[in-house]
Design an enzyme around this catalytic site. Structure first.
Site, PDB file in Angstrom:
ATOM      1  N   ASP A 114       0.866  -1.188   0.000  1.00  0.00           N
ATOM      2  CA  ASP A 114       0.000   0.000   0.000  1.00  0.00           C
ATOM      3  C   ASP A 114       0.899   1.233   0.000  1.00  0.00           C
ATOM      4  O   ASP A 114       1.165   1.832   1.048  1.00  0.00           O
ATOM      5  CB  ASP A 114      -0.905  -0.046   1.242  1.00  0.00           C
ATOM      6  CG  ASP A 114      -1.773   1.199   1.374  1.00  0.00           C
ATOM      7  OD1 ASP A 114      -1.975   1.907   0.359  1.00  0.00           O
ATOM      8  OD2 ASP A 114      -2.236   1.467   2.508  1.00  0.00           O
ATOM      9  N   ASP A 131     -15.281  13.765 -10.441  1.00  0.00           N
ATOM     10  CA  ASP A 131     -14.633  12.714 -11.252  1.00  0.00           C
ATOM     11  C   ASP A 131     -14.709  12.996 -12.750  1.00  0.00           C
ATOM     12  O   ASP A 131     -14.863  12.083 -13.570  1.00  0.00           O
ATOM     13  CB  ASP A 131     -15.226  11.318 -10.939  1.00  0.00           C
ATOM     14  CG  ASP A 131     -14.634  10.712  -9.665  1.00  0.00           C
ATOM     15  OD1 ASP A 131     -13.864  11.413  -8.978  1.00  0.00           O
ATOM     16  OD2 ASP A 131     -14.946   9.547  -9.363  1.00  0.00           O
ATOM     17  N   ASN A 135     -12.929   7.456  -6.701  1.00  0.00           N
ATOM     18  CA  ASN A 135     -13.418   6.436  -5.766  1.00  0.00           C
ATOM     19  C   ASN A 135     -13.387   5.025  -6.352  1.00  0.00           C
ATOM     20  O   ASN A 135     -13.964   4.100  -5.782  1.00  0.00           O
ATOM     21  CB  ASN A 135     -14.820   6.788  -5.268  1.00  0.00           C
ATOM     22  CG  ASN A 135     -15.722   7.205  -6.400  1.00  0.00           C
ATOM     23  OD1 ASN A 135     -15.447   6.888  -7.561  1.00  0.00           O
ATOM     24  ND2 ASN A 135     -16.798   7.906  -6.081  1.00  0.00           N
ATOM     25  N   ILE A 184     -16.785   4.932 -12.472  1.00  0.00           N
ATOM     26  CA  ILE A 184     -17.618   5.997 -13.044  1.00  0.00           C
ATOM     27  C   ILE A 184     -16.829   7.306 -13.063  1.00  0.00           C
ATOM     28  O   ILE A 184     -16.394   7.800 -12.015  1.00  0.00           O
ATOM     29  CB  ILE A 184     -18.920   6.165 -12.216  1.00  0.00           C
ATOM     30  CG1 ILE A 184     -19.694   4.839 -12.214  1.00  0.00           C
ATOM     31  CG2 ILE A 184     -19.748   7.314 -12.748  1.00  0.00           C
ATOM     32  CD1 ILE A 184     -20.856   4.813 -11.236  1.00  0.00           C
ATOM     33  N   SER A 215     -13.169 -15.100  12.393  1.00  0.00           N
ATOM     34  CA  SER A 215     -12.901 -16.022  11.287  1.00  0.00           C
ATOM     35  C   SER A 215     -14.168 -16.397  10.523  1.00  0.00           C
ATOM     36  O   SER A 215     -14.107 -16.742   9.349  1.00  0.00           O
ATOM     37  CB  SER A 215     -12.226 -17.290  11.822  1.00  0.00           C
ATOM     38  OG  SER A 215     -13.011 -17.882  12.832  1.00  0.00           O
TER      39      SER A 215
HETATM   40 CA   LIG Z   1      -3.181   2.352  -1.470  1.00  0.00          CA
HETATM   41 CA   LIG Z   2     -15.967   7.535  -9.693  1.00  0.00          CA
END
Ligand SMILES: [Ca+2]
Ligand SMILES: [Ca+2]
Ligand SMILES: *[C@@H]1O[C@H](CO)[C@@H](O)[C@H](O)[C@H]1NC(C)=O
Ligand SMILES: *[C@@H]1O[C@H](CO)[C@@H](O)[C@H](O)[C@H]1NC(C)=O
Ligand SMILES: *[C@@H]1O[C@H](CO)[C@@H](O)[C@H](O)[C@H]1NC(C)=O
Ligand SMILES: *[C@@H]1O[C@H](CO)[C@@H](O)[C@H](O)[C@H]1NC(C)=O
Ligand SMILES: *[C@@H]1O[C@H](CO)[C@@H](O)[C@H](O)[C@H]1NC(C)=O
Ligand SMILES: *[C@@H]1O[C@H](CO)[C@@H](O)[C@H](O)[C@H]1NC(C)=O
Ligand SMILES: [Ca+2]
Length: 582
Positions: free
Chosen positions: A182, A221, A227, A231, A261
């Site tokens: 990440d 966007d 996001n 779209i 779990s």
């Molecule tokens: Ca990331």
């Molecule tokens: Ca979007």
């Protein structure tokens, strides 16, 4: 002597080891996890040798051959070490249990009863031990010397040459609940396993932390998909942004699970433990290890795909999930899910550490619906005699209040939180006790009741309270579970609108409702349970639980799930599969 063992010498061993470890057992007995691990491996090798009429060594070699590439080589190295030792100690009246006693993995502490998984019955090991070929038996004398000097009664699986590193690696992976890959630290990942997109929607730009599933669109966007819901851009005729046209009035939201779990969907392939089915079962081994033996991508809360062809060798049944329904309801919610299920989680560990891996920016992200579902570990891991380690109602209240305070600080306004009650684990015994466990499938000689007793004897059961042949113990466990559920319900009733950023609800655990529905369709209880561990709900049950829970939400709490987006068809028409999940 050097042993270059890679991540898995003995896969099955790790499966058991981790399964046991995931239950946070502190004080095992008579060899504990190492004993169980040894016993199952030797048993599977012995059964394989019967099926193929070959020596134990050839059978182990065959099992190694089923493993994928690098694992196979490591497995054979391990076999070079262990094979000669095995050959040396086998006698005519051995069973897997006695072999592992001789090897030192299993023993009987004074004051404890002896633990045995299989009936005392000669399997004729000896007649099959000599049919080994010289090429497999290398370094025999050297190994025997090593064995004599190193192996002691009470040796631990993780002390074996080369295995320690693997155990350390596994512990590190399993202790970390944030994505391993990440780069922009937004807690979403472009990588599949290691808490990546099997667990939370894929990060469509890992160099920009403002771009991640669940973000409110930046500049509508117009240019980038902030996001990751697929779209973006604008209508060529009107020039209006598609996010504005198709999503802005639809109250988008994501879904998150704080769970155990069961919620992460723990599953050990039956094929790994059934000597008749071993051959195709290890293809996905690295993937399965890096996902902690959990299958969140197929789970009842955050499942988003059906099992692929290669998964179908080791997991069976359809996928349905709350996330999937939430997306069907509003396509703007695409990829907006997070699964924080952790094997062995209970209310205390949730409040102390696990909750921190839930991420939501309270100002720049959409609201979230959160399921707090800790189905049994708070009562499972009580001390077998005293129940001293069970969470008390008072502790439960303190723990859940701490998590709710945390959530109020992290969630965007207009979020929703559902506290889910504990399950009644008595159904496990009811459904499975008389059935044959896969490890006894060749001779029909191990039932779940015996399997439960064995785990309790070694004090490594993930749920002593319910996986128990003593009905008083099972009843007492259910009683405490009911008390803890009552606490959750009370907290929710008293605090429905206490919190600034979310409304709070309670629901009973949906498992009994799902079960009733299954029985009405002519199904049987055992068909919904994981065959290897005899404890978790299986793939079929996960789909059913999603269906039952979703229908309850539609009926009782429609505000939880929001309205149907009338633009769904248009979204599909313009954006196809919205970029997919992978
Ligand atoms: Ca990331
Ligand atoms: Ca979007
Ligand atoms: C098993 O193999 C041995 C020789 O290796 C052979 O004598 C025996 O007949 C075989 N048994 C069966 C059931 O095939
Ligand atoms: C899985 O497949 C079934 C049958 O084709 C389908 O109805 C279901 O929607 C699929 N589930 C997911 C999560 O794609
Ligand atoms: C939320 O986003 C805003 C704007 O990008 C940023 O300033 C803030 O630090 C973020 N909050 C958290 C908790 O990451
Ligand atoms: C298991 O089988 C025994 C003997 O057939 C029977 O008495 C018992 O009720 C069964 N137990 C369960 C839980 O079905
Ligand atoms: C073991 O595998 C065989 C062959 O696929 C199957 O018939 C049997 O039911 C399995 N046993 C168990 C207990 O799962
Ligand atoms: C069952 O468990 C209870 C509670 O721990 C204990 O008092 C009782 O002796 C046990 N019964 C048997 C048959 O072991
Ligand atoms: Ca990002």
């Amino acid at each position: 002597m050097e042993y270059h063992l890679q991540k898995s010498t003995v896969t099955i061993a790790f499966a058991i080891f981790l399964f046991v470890q995931s239950s946070l057992v502190s004080a095992d007995a008579n060899g504990g996890a190492s004993c169980a691990t040894c016993t199952v491996i030797v048993a599977l090798a012995e059964q394989t040798s019967v099926i193929h009429n070959e020596s134990i060594i050839h059978a182990l070699d065959r099992i190694c051959g089923y493993l994928p590439g690098t694992y196979q080589k490591a497995c054979k190295e391990f076999l070079d070490f262990f094979g000669p030792i095995l050959i040396d100690i086998l006698t005519e009246d051995d069973t897997a249990d006695t072999v592992c006693h001789k090897l030192g993995f299993c023993f009987t502490q004074s004051g404890k009863q002896e633990c045995r998984l299989f009936p005392k019955k000669a399997y004729g090991f000896k007649s099959r031990k000599l049919r080994s070929t010289r090429d497999l038996v290398v370094n025999m004398e050297k190994n025997k010397a090593y064995f004599k000097n190193t192996m002691k009664i009470g040796i631990k699986f993780c002390d074996l040459p080369g295995i320690k590193e693997i155990c350390d690696w596994i512990n590190a992976v399993f202790d970390n609940h944030d994505p391993g890959v990440d780069l922009d630290s937004d807690r979403f990942s472009p990588y599949e396993t290691l808490r990546g997109y099997s667990w939370r929607g894929k990060d469509c730009d890992d160099a920009n932390s403002e771009v991640h599933p669940g973000a409110k669109p930046i500049d509508s966007d117009m240019v980038i998909d902030s996001n990751c819901n697929g779209i973006k851009g604008k209508d060529p005729v009107t020039g209006d942004a598609y996010e504005d046209l198709l999503c802005s009035n639809t109250e988008p939201r994501g879904i998150a699970l704080l769970g155990d779990s069961i919620g992460a969907h723990f599953h050990l392939p039956r094929e790994w433990f059934n000597s008749s089915e071993l051959s195709l079962a290890f293809e996905l081994l690295p993937f399965i290890l890096e996902n902690e033996f959990d299958w969140p991508e197929l789970s009842s809360t955050t499942g988003f795909m059906n099992a692929t062809d290669s998964m179908q060798h080791v997991i069976h049944g359809p996928t349905d999930s709350l996330y999937y329904r939430l997306w069907q309801r509003n396509h703007c919610n695409f990829r907006d899910f997070q699964n924080m299920g952790v094997n062995g989680a209970r209310s205390g560990s949730m409040a102390e550490t696990i909750e921190n891996s839930l991420f939501r920016n309270s100002s720049t992200d959409y609201p979230l619906i959160v399921f707090y579902a800790l189905v049994g570990n708070d009562v499972c891991n009580g001390h077998p005699d005293t129940f001293a380690d069970m969470t008390t109602p008072k502790e439960m209240r303190k723990n859940v209040m701490a998590t709710l305070d945390f959530l109020d600080g992290r969630l965007p306004a207009n979020s929703h939180v559902m506290l889910v009650g504990l399950a009644d684990g008595r159904l496990l015994y009811e459904g499975l006790s008389n059935r044959t466990h896969p490890v006894g499938s060749l001779r029909n000689d191990v039932t779940y009741a015996e399997f439960y007793d064995y785990f309790n004897c070694l004090q490594i059961s993930p749920c002593t309270g319910w996986m128990n042949t003593n009905s008083t113990v099972r009843e007492m466990t259910t009683l405490r579970a009911e008390e803890l559920s009552a606490v959750l319900k009370d907290v929710a009733d008293k605090n429905k609108n206490t919190y600034k950023n979310f409304e709070l609800y309670y629901s009973d655990n949906p498992i009994s409702q799902a079960l009733d529905q299954w029985k009405k369709q002519g199904g049987e209880l055992w068909q919904l349970l994981e065959p290897v561990d005899g404890f978790h709900t299986n793939q079929q049950a996960n789909a059913l639980l999603a269906d039952v829970t979703w229908k309850n939400l539609e009926q009782l709490y429609p505000s939880f799930i929001g309205n149907v987006n009338p633009n769904n068809d248009k979204i599909t028409q313009i954006f196809g599969n919205q970029g997919g999940y992978l």
